[in-house]
Design a protein around this motif. Structure first.
Motif, PDB file in Angstrom:
ATOM      1  N   VAL A  99      41.344  46.557  36.401  1.00 58.26           N
ATOM      2  CA  VAL A  99      42.234  46.541  37.573  1.00 58.26           C
ATOM      3  C   VAL A  99      42.333  45.129  38.131  1.00 58.26           C
ATOM      4  N   LEU A 100      41.265  44.356  37.999  1.00 59.08           N
ATOM      5  CA  LEU A 100      41.219  42.998  38.535  1.00 59.08           C
ATOM      6  C   LEU A 100      42.017  42.009  37.690  1.00 59.08           C
ATOM      7  N   GLU A 101      42.464  42.442  36.515  1.00 60.37           N
ATOM      8  CA  GLU A 101      43.259  41.583  35.650  1.00 60.37           C
ATOM      9  C   GLU A 101      44.741  41.934  35.684  1.00 60.37           C
ATOM     10  N   LEU A 102      45.113  42.863  36.554  1.00 61.12           N
ATOM     11  CA  LEU A 102      46.522  43.228  36.654  1.00 61.12           C
ATOM     12  C   LEU A 102      47.336  42.054  37.211  1.00 61.12           C
ATOM     13  N   PRO A 103      48.573  41.903  36.764  1.00 61.11           N
ATOM     14  CA  PRO A 103      49.387  40.772  37.231  1.00 61.11           C
ATOM     15  C   PRO A 103      49.853  40.948  38.670  1.00 61.11           C
ATOM     16  N   PHE A 104      50.006  39.834  39.342  1.00 59.13           N
ATOM     17  CA  PHE A 104      50.582  39.763  40.684  1.00 59.13           C
ATOM     18  C   PHE A 104      49.902  40.682  41.689  1.00 59.13           C
ATOM     19  N   LEU A 105      48.567  40.636  41.702  1.00 61.18           N
ATOM     20  CA  LEU A 105      47.805  41.404  42.687  1.00 61.18           C
ATOM     21  C   LEU A 105      47.889  40.780  44.077  1.00 61.18           C
ATOM     22  N   GLY A 106      48.232  39.505  44.138  1.00 63.19           N
ATOM     23  CA  GLY A 106      48.347  38.838  45.423  1.00 63.19           C
ATOM     24  C   GLY A 106      47.119  38.053  45.836  1.00 63.19           C
ATOM     25  N   VAL A 107      46.159  37.909  44.924  1.00 63.92           N
ATOM     26  CA  VAL A 107      44.960  37.115  45.218  1.00 63.92           C
ATOM     27  C   VAL A 107      45.338  35.638  45.210  1.00 63.92           C
ATOM     28  N   ASN A 108      45.013  34.937  46.292  1.00 66.23           N
ATOM     29  CA  ASN A 108      45.456  33.547  46.428  1.00 66.23           C
ATOM     30  C   ASN A 108      44.357  32.506  46.294  1.00 66.23           C
ATOM     31  N   THR A 109      43.114  32.882  46.593  1.00 65.38           N
ATOM     32  CA  THR A 109      42.033  31.893  46.612  1.00 65.38           C
ATOM     33  C   THR A 109      40.836  32.402  45.816  1.00 65.38           C
ATOM     34  N   LEU A 110      39.928  31.480  45.504  1.00 69.82           N
ATOM     35  CA  LEU A 110      38.702  31.869  44.819  1.00 69.82           C
ATOM     36  C   LEU A 110      37.843  32.770  45.699  1.00 69.82           C
ATOM     37  N   ALA A 111      37.824  32.517  47.001  1.00 67.17           N
ATOM     38  CA  ALA A 111      37.053  33.361  47.911  1.00 67.17           C
ATOM     39  C   ALA A 111      37.589  34.789  47.911  1.00 67.17           C
ATOM     40  N   GLU A 112      38.909  34.930  47.855  1.00 67.90           N
ATOM     41  CA  GLU A 112      39.501  36.272  47.782  1.00 67.90           C
ATOM     42  C   GLU A 112      39.160  36.928  46.446  1.00 67.90           C
ATOM     43  N   GLU A 113      39.112  36.145  45.384  1.00 65.87           N
ATOM     44  CA  GLU A 113      38.753  36.684  44.064  1.00 65.87           C
ATOM     45  C   GLU A 113      37.319  37.205  44.079  1.00 65.87           C
ATOM     46  N   VAL A 114      36.431  36.493  44.755  1.00 64.11           N
ATOM     47  CA  VAL A 114      35.044  36.957  44.894  1.00 64.11           C
ATOM     48  C   VAL A 114      35.007  38.269  45.681  1.00 64.11           C
ATOM     49  N   ALA A 115      35.769  38.341  46.746  1.00 67.17           N
ATOM     50  CA  ALA A 115      35.763  39.543  47.597  1.00 67.17           C
ATOM     51  C   ALA A 115      36.236  40.780  46.838  1.00 67.17           C
ATOM     52  N   VAL A 116      37.353  40.658  46.130  1.00 69.82           N
ATOM     53  CA  VAL A 116      37.871  41.837  45.423  1.00 69.82           C
ATOM     54  C   VAL A 116      36.972  42.207  44.245  1.00 69.82           C
TER      55      VAL A 116
END
Length: 336
Positions: A99-116
Motif C-alpha cells: 500500500v505504501l508503494e501506490l502511486p500519488f499517495l500524497g506523501v511530500n516529505t521524508l518525515a511524512e514517509e516515516v509516519a505512514v
C-alpha cells in the motif's frame, strides 16, 4: 601458592570465555554499498554497540550474505538476524505493505514517509504477514519521491511516456504502465547496466540511488517534479533472534531505532541540499513537468491503480481499504 595462582588464572580465563560467549553478535544483510539509504542501519549498529558497551554488536554485510531479492527468505530461515528489503522486489511475500508503494499517495516529505510507514508497519495485518517469514518490522528506510533520469530527448509529457522503457518497480511501475510506458523491475544493482546497454531508456530512483548505482552518470536529463511515488524498504529482524535478546539488549535496540531514523533524516537532508550541484557537475538537464501533465498522470495512474490494488488485495483477504485509509489519516495527522 602456585596451585592457588594457577586456579585463579584458570578462573579468570573461564570468566573471560563466559563473557565472550554471552555477547550477542548479529549479522545484517543489505546490498550495494554504504550510502544514505543504509545510514539508519549503520547508525543503529553504532548505537547498540555503544549503549551495550560492546555486548551487542552488528556486522553489516553489503551483499555478502544474500541477494537483495532474497533477504526476506534469509530472515525466514535464520540465515542472518537482520535485513533490509524493498517491498516491490517480492510483492507477493509482503502484500500488506505494498500500500505504501501506490502511486500519488500524497506523501511530500521524508518525515511524512516515516509516519505512514510506522502506522502501516504496526497494523495487525502486516504483523501477521511478516510473522509468516519469521520477521518482525523494526524500522523503515524512508526515501523521497522517485523521479526519472533518462537519455536522449527529455520525456516531459505523457505522450512521450508512451513506449518508454523504464526501470520501475511496484506501484510506480504500474503508474507508468497506465500511461503506455513499459516498466521492467530489474534490481537497483542492475539498473546502471540496463541503462548503459539500452535495455531501458529511463530509470526511476530516489536521489541517493541515482548516485550510488551510477545511473546519474548515464543521464542527459532528470525530472525534478514528477513525484509519482516511492518504494518502501523496511528493516526487519528475525523473530527468534529478537526474542533471544536479553531484556536489556532488546530495550537498547528498540530505543535506538528513533535515534537511527533521526540521523538518517538529517543525513539524507544534506544530500538533497547538494543535489542541484550534482546535476550541474554532471551536466544533467533539469526537466520540470507542467502542472497539466502531472494532473493528467494522476488521473490515469493515481486513483485507478489505487482502486485496483484495493480490489485485488481485498479479494485475497487483506483489509486493503483499511490500510489505504490508514495512510491518508496518518498523513492528515502528521500535517496538523
Amino acid at each position: 601458592m602456585k596451585t592457588l595462582l594457577g586456579r585463579t588464572a584458570i578462573a579468570l580465563v573461564a570468566v573471560s570465555f563466559a563473557a565472550e560467549a554471552s555477547a550477542t553478535e548479529w549479522n545484517v544483510s543489505v546490498w550495494g554499498k554504504r550510502r544514505a539509504f543504509t545510514e539508519n542501519i549503520e547508525k543503529l549498529a553504532e548505537l547498540v554497540a555503544a549503549k551495550s558497551n560492546g555486548d551487542f554488536t552488528m556486522n553489516v554485510s553489503y551483499g555478502g550474505l544474500s541477494k537483495n531479492t532474497e533477504n526476506l527468505d534469509g530472515i525466514s530461515i535464520g540465515a542472518f538476524e537482520m535485513a533490509q528489503f524493498c517491498a516491490g522486489y517480492h510483492a507477493d511475500k509482503n502484500r500488506a505493505i505494498t500500500v505504501l508503494e501506490l502511486p500519488f499517495l500524497g506523501v511530500n516529505t521524508l518525515a511524512e514517509e516515516v509516519a505512514v510507514s510506522n502506522a502501516v508497519y504496526a497494523h495487525p495485518a502486516v504483523t501477521e504477514e511478516m510473522a509468516q517469514w519469521n520477521a518482525k518490522m523494526l524500522m523503515t528506510s524512508p526515501m523521497p519521491q522517485y523521479n526519472l533520469v533518462g537519455t536522449g530527448e527529455p520525456r516531459d509529457t505523457l505522450a512521450k511516456f508512451d513506449g518508454m522503457r523504464v526501470r520501475a518497480t511496484g506501484g510506480i511501475g504500474q503508474a507508468f504502465e497506465a500511461v503506455g510506458a513499459v516498466p521492467t523491475s530489474v534490481t537497483s544493482s542492475e539498473a546502471y547496466q540496463a541503462m548503459q546497454s539500452g535495455v531501458v531508456d529511463t530509470v526511476a530512483f530516489a536521489q541517493h540511488a541515482h548516485l550510488s548505482f551510477g545511473t546519474i552518470n548515464e543521464a542527459d536529463w532528470w525530472t525534478a517534479n514528477l513525484n509519482p511515488g516511492t518504494v518502501n524498504c523496511p528493516v526487519v529482524v528475525n523473530i527468534d533472534a529478537y526474542n533471544d535478546l536479553s531484556e536489556e539488549n532488546r530495550k537498547i535496540l528498540d530505543e535506538s531505532v528513533p535515534e537511527a531514523i533521526d540521523f538518517y533524516l538529517q543525513n539524507y537532508g544534506e544530500l538533497l541540499k547538494k543535489w542541484d550541484s550534482v546535476l550541474a557537475e554532471k551536466n544533467v538537464q533539469t526537466v520540470t513537468i507542467s502542472d497539466e501533465e502531472i494532473a493528467a498522470f494522476k488521473e490515469k495512474a493515481g486513483g485507478p491503480v489505487q482502486q485496483q490494488w484495493i480490489a485485488e488485495m481485498s479479494a485475497q483477504g487483506l483489509p486493503a481499504q483499511e490500510l489505504f485509509d490508514l495512510v491518508q489519516t496518518t498523513l492528515a495527522e502528521a500535517r496538523k
